[in-house]
Scaffold this active site. Structure first.
Site, mmCIF file in Angstrom:
data_model
loop_
_atom_site.group_PDB
_atom_site.id
_atom_site.type_symbol
_atom_site.label_atom_id
_atom_site.label_comp_id
_atom_site.label_asym_id
_atom_site.label_seq_id
_atom_site.Cartn_x
_atom_site.Cartn_y
_atom_site.Cartn_z
ATOM 1 N N LYS A 194 0.886 -10.250 5.147
ATOM 2 C CA LYS A 194 1.790 -9.537 4.255
ATOM 3 C C LYS A 194 1.295 -8.098 4.128
ATOM 4 O O LYS A 194 0.157 -7.855 3.722
ATOM 5 C CB LYS A 194 1.811 -10.214 2.879
ATOM 6 C CG LYS A 194 2.681 -9.453 1.873
ATOM 7 C CD LYS A 194 2.811 -10.196 0.557
ATOM 8 C CE LYS A 194 3.642 -9.400 -0.425
ATOM 9 N NZ LYS A 194 3.830 -10.104 -1.700
ATOM 10 N N LYS A 247 5.432 -10.685 6.912
ATOM 11 C CA LYS A 247 6.311 -10.030 5.967
ATOM 12 C C LYS A 247 5.956 -8.557 5.849
ATOM 13 O O LYS A 247 4.768 -8.263 5.699
ATOM 14 C CB LYS A 247 6.149 -10.722 4.604
ATOM 15 C CG LYS A 247 6.922 -10.088 3.476
ATOM 16 C CD LYS A 247 6.517 -10.707 2.164
ATOM 17 C CE LYS A 247 7.288 -9.987 1.066
ATOM 18 N NZ LYS A 247 6.927 -10.420 -0.237
#
Ligand code: PBG
Length: 323
Positions: A194, A247
């Site tokens: 992330k 992400k």
């Protein structure tokens, strides 16, 4: 011209193009992220994300039934909370907004795959994903709280918990905590790679969760790094992640492709709020075709190697795919 190979032969008609299509998108691999707020009959528009709403539990059930009918069988829930404190205590309240919503939804639709976000930012005053101690986001102390939160969600009936906090060692600790709480069947969808991305801006508006001070660069990854993502993924798999996530999605397709090539676990990608906003805004101005942009973007994420995609377009895309 005397050509042996004429690739255009395979593009001559839609039936031929369908036969040779390498990537096919289907509703069953989409996950709808949804924002949940306490109340009844609540469907509150989100300013920063036109077309998205904060839903009360009863509206969550309605929304999920619609998704289910369209073939989307997974939802990922984020809690909106006004009960914020320094210790993010609402995050692990068994009667909090998310556990209550999970129970209501599971009663109505027992088979839908219910996933919940595990992080402290919607519940803390400072807006960080972890506890802030002496000005720093404290890793190990945070992990203890995340474990409590995960167990509370497991007891409410989730299928998967989805830690999005990027603390070190949290996947392993959550796995142990779930097993100890006799929840070995509850899976972990780990936000493994992330990035500290500006594309989360609209989401923070939805939850009123932007960090009051500073940024998230001491725990979320530097957008410049790809090898580091492989280390994060490897660690999370070792610690017991069932599914790993990259992400955001579109600006990180190279990362998705490399994770797919290098690891054998299922890979999720999160088509985040800023990616949603770019398509919504450009289409509003008449600069791109919204429907085509949605399907092209999601197909690209799948082509890069994602098995499942979290996207605010889930319902819309499922509708388009069904046409
Ligand atoms: C926070 C969290 C964020 C998102 C998912 N979980 C925001 C952040 O890290 O600041 C972003 C999702 C999106 O932008 O759609 N734990």
């Amino acid at each position: 011209m005397d050509l042996v190979h004429r690739p255009r032969r395979l593009r001559r008609s839609e039936p031929i193009r369908t036969l040779v299509r390498e990537t096919k998108l289907s509703a069953g691999e989409l996950i709808a992220p949804l924002f949940i707020k306490e109340g009844r009959g609540l469907r509150e528009p989100i300013d920063t994300m036109p077309g998205q709403f904060r839903l009360s539990s009863d509206e969550l059930v309605r929304e999920s039934e619609e998704l289910w009918e369209l073939g989307v069988r997974a939802v990922n829930l984020f809690g909106y909370s006004t009960k914020k404190d320094d210790g993010a205590s609402e995050a692990y309240n068994p009667e909090g907004v998310i556990p209550n919503a999970v129970r209501t939804l599971k009663k109505a639709l027992p088979d839908i795959c219910v996933q919940t976000d595990i992080a402290l930012d919607p519940y803390s005053i400072h807006g960080h994903d972890g506890l802030v101690i002496e000005g720093e986001v404290a890793n190990d102390e945070t992990v203890d709280v995340l474990c409590r939160m995960a167990v509370v969600h497991a007891e409410a009936g989730v299928d998967w918990v989805a830690p999005s906090d990027m603390m070190d060692g949290r996947v392993g600790a959550i796995r142990d905590a779930l097993d100890e709480a006799s929840k070995p069947h509850v899976g972990i969808l780990a936000y493994s790679a992330k990035y500290a991305s500006c594309f989360y801006g609209p989401f923070r508006g939805a939850l009123d969760s932007a960090p009051r001070k500073g940024d998230k660069k001491t725990y979320q990854m530097d957008p410049a790094n790809q090898r580091e993502a492989m280390r994060e993924i490897a660690l999370d798999i070792e610690e017991g992640a069932d599914v790993v996530m990259v992400k955001p999605a579109l600006p990180y397709l190279d990362v998705i492709a490399r994770v797919r090539a290098q690891f054998d676990v299922p890979v999720a990608a999160y088509n985040v709020s800023g990616e949603y906003g770019m398509i919504v805004a450009a289409a509003e101005r008449g600069w791109i075709d919204r429907d085509k942009a949605i399907l092209e973007a999601l197909t690209s994420i799948k082509r890069a190697g994602a098995d499942m995609i979290l996207t605010y377009f889930a319902k819309e895309a499922a509708r388009l795919l069904g046409e």
